[in-house]
Design a protein around this motif. Structure first.
Motif, mmCIF file in Angstrom:
data_model
loop_
_atom_site.group_PDB
_atom_site.id
_atom_site.type_symbol
_atom_site.label_atom_id
_atom_site.label_comp_id
_atom_site.label_asym_id
_atom_site.label_seq_id
_atom_site.Cartn_x
_atom_site.Cartn_y
_atom_site.Cartn_z
ATOM 1 N N TYR A 75 0.837 -1.188 0.000
ATOM 2 C CA TYR A 75 0.000 0.000 0.000
ATOM 3 C C TYR A 75 0.878 1.246 0.000
ATOM 4 O O TYR A 75 2.014 1.219 0.493
ATOM 5 N N SER A 77 1.593 4.210 1.841
ATOM 6 C CA SER A 77 1.289 4.591 3.226
ATOM 7 C C SER A 77 2.178 5.727 3.682
ATOM 8 O O SER A 77 3.364 5.789 3.348
ATOM 9 N N ARG A 109 -4.733 2.127 -1.672
ATOM 10 C CA ARG A 109 -4.464 1.424 -2.919
ATOM 11 C C ARG A 109 -5.563 1.773 -3.906
ATOM 12 O O ARG A 109 -6.750 1.651 -3.595
ATOM 13 N N GLN A 164 -4.704 -7.336 0.004
ATOM 14 C CA GLN A 164 -3.619 -6.782 -0.798
ATOM 15 C C GLN A 164 -3.394 -7.527 -2.110
ATOM 16 O O GLN A 164 -2.931 -6.948 -3.081
#
Length: 345
Positions: A75, A77, A109, A164
């Motif tokens: 991701y 982040s 995402r 994910q």
């Protein structure tokens, strides 16, 4: 004051965390059974980041850990710092503002479209806000905050890990808020930084808080969440839970949005997930369970001696693992269905 030796121990734990939490980085390695990632993360956060009060060194180190976890999962982040304050009341009744710099974590995402689903949990622990709090050992450096709210963060991390590898139509955002325990300032900051377009594109916010101590799971919609959205989220969650034999209820009232009222006020669709017992006391959910010898106040909130791994494992053996499993069993299929598989997947 946060001791230097404690900080060194925490930093060491942080440097080693990649070893114990890297079990799903490779796609070829199957994920553990549902709930195991969450329970491991709950125990890790409670053990190595106690006293993660907004603005404290422990909070910043915990935020960095969460940021690393999201980045490892692929991701985008970042840490999001913000200045806020809270009132501290002395025994004499004198009130003074305490200024702090808190840090939240925002991971995202992109999906095929900009419309997004947000999964949220606060990770900070209670800051004593009066001499009375301090005298009664509420909050402080030793509070592990297992129930409130390592539990919500652990489940959020498992959902992030399981999602994910799944391409989705809608975008996903995972938000670990700080300063929830200082007047819900984290939620206010998050909403204030959202553009009008971001608010419009937010299809749902799933918030998780205090999942362990309470008698049963509750899935509640926001006061300003439409009936149509509630049917797709709250009603669907209850249906999934009941099909799996997981005790779950809904309580629509004025306490559905504690800690995230700013989101409800902004008319963002909400699904709030917590464990408590609205049938007790004043029906406000504050009393999480019946008053007993093990739980003399009917809750563990802010109490270092009760909201700890050692105490909860003794008083409610197996509860951390069971609630982690039950919550993920409901929210993972719900989130996967709501986010919708990408058309090219």
């Amino acid at each position: 004051m946060f001791s230097f030796s404690r900080m060194k121990q925490t930093l060491l734990a942080l440097s080693l965390s990649g070893v114990c939490m890297g079990h799903a980085m490779a796609e070829s390695v199957p994920l553990p059974a549902l709930g195991m990632i969450a329970s491991q993360q709950i125990r890790h956060i409670a053990t190595y980041f106690p006293g993660r009060m907004a603005g404290s060194p422990a909070e910043l180190i915990a935020a960095d850990y969460l940021n690393q976890q999201f980045n490892k999962l692929g991701y985008k982040s970042d840490l999001r710092g913000f200045d806020t304050r809270y009132l501290y009341t002395s025994n004499t009744g004198k009130k003074n503002w305490q200024n702090i710099h808190a840090t939240s974590v925002i991971a995202a995402r992109a999906g095929e479209v900009p419309q997004q689903i947000i999964v949220m949990a606060h990770f900070d622990t209670y800051v004593p806000q009066s001499d009375n709090d301090t005298n009664h050992n509420l909050g402080g450096l030793t509070l592990q905050g297992v129930d409130d709210n390592a539990s919500g963060v652990g489940v959020m991390l498992e959902l992030a890990e399981r999602m994910q590898a799944i391409p989705t139509h809608y975008s996903l955002r995972f938000v670990a808020l700080s300063a929830e325990e200082t007047g819900a300032k984290g939620a206010e900051d998050f909403v204030n930084r959202m553009s009008a377009e971001e608010k419009k594109n937010t299809l749902l916010v799933i918030n998780m808080d205090s999942l362990i101590t309470g008698d049963r799971l509750y899935f509640n919609s926001g006061e300003n969440t439409s009936v149509a959205v509630a049917k797709l989220t709250r009603i669907k969650a209850l249906s999934i839970a009941r099909s799996l034999g997981i005790p779950a209820q809904s309580h629509e009232g004025t306490h559905c949005c504690d800690g995230i009222k700013a989101l409800d006020d902004a008319h963002l669709p909400l699904l709030n997930v917590t464990a408590t017992n609205f049938a007790l006391g004043k029906k406000d959910g504050v009393q999480q369970r019946a008053i007993t010898r093990h739980f003399p106040l009917g809750n563990t909130r802010y109490q270092s001696q009760f909201d700890s791994l050692q105490y909860l494992d003794k008083a409610l053996p197996g509860r951390i693992e069971k609630r982690s499993r039950d919550t993920v069993k409901v929210l993972f299929p719900l989130l996967k269905d709501l986010a919708k598989p990408a058309k090219h997947a």
